[in-house]
Design a protein around this motif. Structure first.
Motif, short mmCIF file in Angstrom:
data_model
loop_
_atom_site.label_atom_id
_atom_site.label_comp_id
_atom_site.label_asym_id
_atom_site.label_seq_id
_atom_site.Cartn_x
_atom_site.Cartn_y
_atom_site.Cartn_z
N GLN A 18 55.34 53.82 3.27
CA GLN A 18 54.91 52.87 2.25
C GLN A 18 56.11 52.31 1.48
O GLN A 18 56.15 51.11 1.18
CB GLN A 18 53.94 53.53 1.27
N LEU A 19 57.06 53.15 1.17
CA LEU A 19 58.26 52.70 0.45
C LEU A 19 59.03 51.68 1.28
O LEU A 19 59.42 50.62 0.77
CB LEU A 19 59.15 53.89 0.10
N VAL A 20 59.24 51.98 2.55
CA VAL A 20 59.98 51.06 3.42
C VAL A 20 59.22 49.74 3.57
O VAL A 20 59.82 48.66 3.54
CB VAL A 20 60.24 51.71 4.80
N HIS A 21 57.90 49.82 3.68
CA HIS A 21 57.08 48.60 3.80
C HIS A 21 57.24 47.74 2.55
O HIS A 21 57.43 46.52 2.64
CB HIS A 21 55.61 48.98 4.00
N MET A 26 59.67 43.03 -0.24
CA MET A 26 60.47 42.40 -1.30
C MET A 26 61.61 41.56 -0.72
O MET A 26 61.85 40.44 -1.16
CB MET A 26 61.02 43.46 -2.25
N VAL A 27 62.28 42.10 0.28
CA VAL A 27 63.38 41.36 0.92
C VAL A 27 62.84 40.10 1.59
O VAL A 27 63.40 39.01 1.43
CB VAL A 27 64.12 42.26 1.93
N LEU A 31 63.62 36.02 1.00
CA LEU A 31 64.04 35.14 2.10
C LEU A 31 63.06 33.99 2.32
O LEU A 31 63.47 32.85 2.55
CB LEU A 31 64.19 35.96 3.39
N LEU A 32 61.76 34.27 2.24
CA LEU A 32 60.77 33.22 2.44
C LEU A 32 60.78 32.22 1.29
O LEU A 32 60.58 31.02 1.50
CB LEU A 32 59.38 33.82 2.62
N LEU A 33 61.03 32.69 0.07
CA LEU A 33 61.15 31.77 -1.06
C LEU A 33 62.36 30.85 -0.88
O LEU A 33 62.29 29.66 -1.17
CB LEU A 33 61.26 32.54 -2.37
N ALA A 34 63.46 31.41 -0.38
CA ALA A 34 64.66 30.61 -0.12
C ALA A 34 64.39 29.58 0.98
O ALA A 34 64.79 28.41 0.86
CB ALA A 34 65.83 31.51 0.25
N LEU A 35 63.71 30.02 2.03
CA LEU A 35 63.37 29.09 3.13
C LEU A 35 62.47 27.96 2.62
O LEU A 35 62.69 26.79 2.95
CB LEU A 35 62.69 29.85 4.26
N ALA A 36 61.49 28.30 1.81
CA ALA A 36 60.60 27.28 1.26
C ALA A 36 61.36 26.32 0.35
O ALA A 36 61.13 25.11 0.38
CB ALA A 36 59.45 27.94 0.51
N ALA A 37 62.28 26.86 -0.44
CA ALA A 37 63.06 26.01 -1.34
C ALA A 37 63.92 25.03 -0.55
O ALA A 37 64.02 23.84 -0.90
CB ALA A 37 63.94 26.87 -2.25
N LEU A 38 64.52 25.49 0.53
CA LEU A 38 65.32 24.60 1.38
C LEU A 38 64.45 23.55 2.05
O LEU A 38 64.85 22.39 2.17
CB LEU A 38 66.08 25.40 2.43
N ALA A 39 63.27 23.95 2.49
CA ALA A 39 62.37 23.02 3.17
C ALA A 39 61.81 21.97 2.22
O ALA A 39 61.46 20.87 2.63
CB ALA A 39 61.24 23.79 3.84
N MET A 40 61.73 22.31 0.92
CA MET A 40 61.22 21.35 -0.07
C MET A 40 62.15 20.15 -0.22
O MET A 40 61.74 19.08 -0.65
CB MET A 40 61.08 22.02 -1.45
N ARG A 41 63.40 20.33 0.16
CA ARG A 41 64.39 19.27 -0.02
C ARG A 41 64.23 18.13 0.97
O ARG A 41 64.73 17.04 0.74
CB ARG A 41 65.80 19.84 0.15
N LEU A 50 52.68 25.31 2.32
CA LEU A 50 51.81 26.20 3.09
C LEU A 50 52.39 27.61 3.12
O LEU A 50 51.67 28.60 2.94
CB LEU A 50 51.60 25.67 4.51
N LEU A 51 53.70 27.70 3.34
CA LEU A 51 54.35 29.01 3.36
C LEU A 51 54.21 29.71 2.01
O LEU A 51 53.92 30.91 1.95
CB LEU A 51 55.84 28.86 3.73
N LEU A 52 54.38 28.98 0.93
CA LEU A 52 54.23 29.56 -0.41
C LEU A 52 52.79 30.03 -0.66
O LEU A 52 52.57 31.10 -1.25
CB LEU A 52 54.67 28.57 -1.47
N LEU A 53 51.82 29.24 -0.21
CA LEU A 53 50.42 29.64 -0.36
C LEU A 53 50.12 30.91 0.43
O LEU A 53 49.50 31.84 -0.08
CB LEU A 53 49.50 28.50 0.10
N LEU A 54 50.58 30.95 1.68
CA LEU A 54 50.37 32.14 2.50
C LEU A 54 51.06 33.36 1.90
O LEU A 54 50.51 34.47 1.93
CB LEU A 54 50.87 31.89 3.93
N LEU A 55 52.24 33.17 1.36
CA LEU A 55 52.97 34.28 0.73
C LEU A 55 52.19 34.82 -0.47
O LEU A 55 52.05 36.03 -0.63
CB LEU A 55 54.37 33.82 0.31
#
Length: 93
Positions: A18-21, A26-27, A31-41, A50-55
């Protein structure tokens, strides 16, 4: 808080899993927030949203799984959301 192992035994391997999961979640969230931020540009704004909603839904499903004691329908939704996020993230890369 103090844990009474006689009421509900704690299994070391399960606790580590559970801890590792959660650390991995969190990691990946960062990374997904960074990817979404780059894609917003650029022109991939819809996929980023869509990625932010799924997250967000994935995080809610994870919390609900803990709250419900790993109810099967929520666990299945959690896995489905993870697959959908993977597909969207791969499309954005």
């Amino acid at each position: 808080p103090v844990w009474d192992a006689e009421v509900l035994p704690v299994h070391g391997a399960a606790a580590v899993t559970q801890l590792v999961h959660r650390l991995g979640a969190m990691v990946l969230t960062v990374l997904l927030l960074a990817l979404a931020a780059l894609a917003m540009r650029d022109a991939r704004r819809r996929l980023a949203l869509l990625l932010l909603l799924l997250l967000a839904l994935q995080l809610v499903a994870g919390v609900l799984m803990v709250a419900t004691g790993l109810a099967l329908p929520i666990a299945l939704a959690h896995n489905l959301l993870a697959s959908m996020m993977l597909a969207v993230a791969l499309r954005l890369i």
